[in-house]
Design a protein around this motif. Structure first.
Motif, mmCIF file in Angstrom:
data_model
loop_
_atom_site.group_PDB
_atom_site.id
_atom_site.type_symbol
_atom_site.label_atom_id
_atom_site.label_comp_id
_atom_site.label_asym_id
_atom_site.label_seq_id
_atom_site.Cartn_x
_atom_site.Cartn_y
_atom_site.Cartn_z
ATOM 1 N N GLU A 20 0.802 -1.228 0.000
ATOM 2 C CA GLU A 20 0.000 0.000 0.000
ATOM 3 C C GLU A 20 0.839 1.284 0.000
ATOM 4 O OE1 GLU A 20 -3.440 0.217 -0.274
ATOM 5 O OE2 GLU A 20 -3.275 -1.915 -0.680
ATOM 6 N N THR B 44 -8.648 11.480 -2.867
ATOM 7 C CA THR B 44 -8.483 10.030 -2.843
ATOM 8 C C THR B 44 -9.670 9.370 -2.177
ATOM 9 O OG1 THR B 44 -6.101 10.309 -2.585
ATOM 10 C CG2 THR B 44 -6.983 8.159 -2.089
ATOM 11 N N SER C 212 -10.677 5.248 -0.953
ATOM 12 C CA SER C 212 -10.239 3.866 -0.841
ATOM 13 C C SER C 212 -11.406 3.024 -0.370
ATOM 14 C CB SER C 212 -9.086 3.771 0.156
ATOM 15 O OG SER C 212 -8.725 2.426 0.361
ATOM 16 N N ASN C 213 -11.428 1.764 -0.785
ATOM 17 C CA ASN C 213 -12.499 0.881 -0.323
ATOM 18 C C ASN C 213 -11.954 -0.361 0.384
ATOM 19 O OD1 ASN C 213 -11.721 -0.914 -2.377
ATOM 20 N ND2 ASN C 213 -13.331 -0.237 -3.761
ATOM 21 N N VAL D 206 -7.872 1.689 -4.524
ATOM 22 C CA VAL D 206 -7.834 3.128 -4.276
ATOM 23 C C VAL D 206 -7.971 3.850 -5.612
ATOM 24 C CG1 VAL D 206 -5.312 3.225 -4.368
ATOM 25 C CG2 VAL D 206 -6.554 5.005 -3.155
ATOM 26 N N GLY E 4 -5.111 -1.441 -7.338
ATOM 27 C CA GLY E 4 -5.589 -2.416 -6.375
ATOM 28 C C GLY E 4 -6.348 -3.547 -7.034
ATOM 29 N N SER F 1 -16.990 6.044 -2.948
ATOM 30 C CA SER F 1 -16.626 4.631 -3.008
ATOM 31 C C SER F 1 -17.500 3.791 -2.095
ATOM 32 C CB SER F 1 -15.159 4.435 -2.619
ATOM 33 O OG SER F 1 -14.949 4.792 -1.271
#
Length: 125
Positions: A8, A23, A25-26, A30, A43, A67
């Motif tokens: 990461e 940004t 992210s889930n 990302v 990802g 997201s």
């Protein structure tokens, strides 16, 4: 300088170096909006880390991201929305085809939960 789970920090550093301004992210992927309004994603491909299927729509004009745990949505400066990520067998927001005509223009903002995305729309459009 970057730190975190193996793999990461490299992704985060790359996105930052490319001029990232926003940004989302889930947990598995990302997505980042660059200064140019372009979106890049990294990802797990099934969870939105691969946006190649909609890349032409994400090259410019993106002003906001949302997201879920498996998908992303991008709001563009023309009020349209682009989605990608997990849509089958369980739709986590990556498949917006059932509401596509409503996402072509007039969207003002996006909000999301773990498994759904909502768009605030100007009803005059």
């Amino acid at each position: 300088i970057s730190w975190g789970m193996p793999g990461e920090p490299i992704i985060a550093a790359e996105l930052l170096a490319r001029g990232g301004v926003a940004t989302k992210s889930n947990g598995m992927a990302v997505a980042m909006v660059l200064e140019t309004g372009e979106v890049v994603a990294r990802g797990d491909t099934r969870s939105g880390g691969d946006c190649s299927s909609v890349a032409s729509q994400l090259r410019s004009g993106v002003i906001e991201l949302a997201s879920t745990q498996g998908a992303f949505a991008a709001l563009k400066d023309d009020g349209s929305v682009v989605t990608w990520g997990r849509g089958e067998p369980i739709n986590l927001g990556g498949d917006s085809s059932s509401v596509a005509s409503s996402l072509e223009c007039g969207v003002l903002a996006l909000r999301s939960t773990q498994s759904a995305i909502a768009a605030l729309k100007d009803i005059s459009k």
